[in-house]
Design a protein around this motif. Sequence first.
Motif: not given
Length: 254
Positions: A139-160
Amino acid sequence: MTRNDPSPGPLTDPRGEPIAAKTIADQTYHQLRWDIVSGALAPGTKLAMDMLTKRYGVGMSPLREALVRLTGDALVHAEGQRGFWVTHVSIDELEDTMKTRTLIESEALARSIELGDEAWAERVRESYAALSAFEAQLDTGGDQVFAQWEHANRLFHEALVSACGSPWLIRMRRMLHQHSERYRLISLSHITPERDVHDEHEAIKDAALGRKALKATRLIELHLDRTTDAVRMALESRQRELDSAPTKRTSHRR
């Protein structure tokens, strides 16, 4: 939540560690792929070679190699000798993509729960912890945090699904994830968040680590269904805006 073409940052391996592209064509492929997935290159855009060579600072040979790879990913399509275009988006294609992804991901997750060892469980825990850290800043981190979240979301689904034992399931799931990610990113400016995605991820993680395959696959289905519904509504809103936009008229002088 509106995002403006977040950069994916440096290339990383499946653990999120930075890596260097092997060739200029690899680097061009990843840059061009992100620009398509993020919507920086809009659906239907003509990928003129002179425009792309200037945009990415590369020659024709690596650019053509990258475009051929993206054609294989179904993010770009070629029309005979006329050149390359960014693949169009549609609600029908969204729903087909997400239904197929749900089938593939559910099967891969069920197999991983059955076959996964402690190393798999640790990958799931670590990727979930990284994803949660970025979710807390969204909510407060801006576009760079969102890009990092996208990457982390991809890695979480891949790990599963990483212990499913089938390279083909993993490849197909990754390609389908890439297309669903594209739909989400293109639609972000029209989405009003009404979900607690963190709780959805936590429930999936707990069911997977608890070896509850039926519950985990059902939670994945619900998670992807909610994403489909949100993106469908966003695409419909986007289309209404396009339909209501004033059309330019050409005046004819006599």
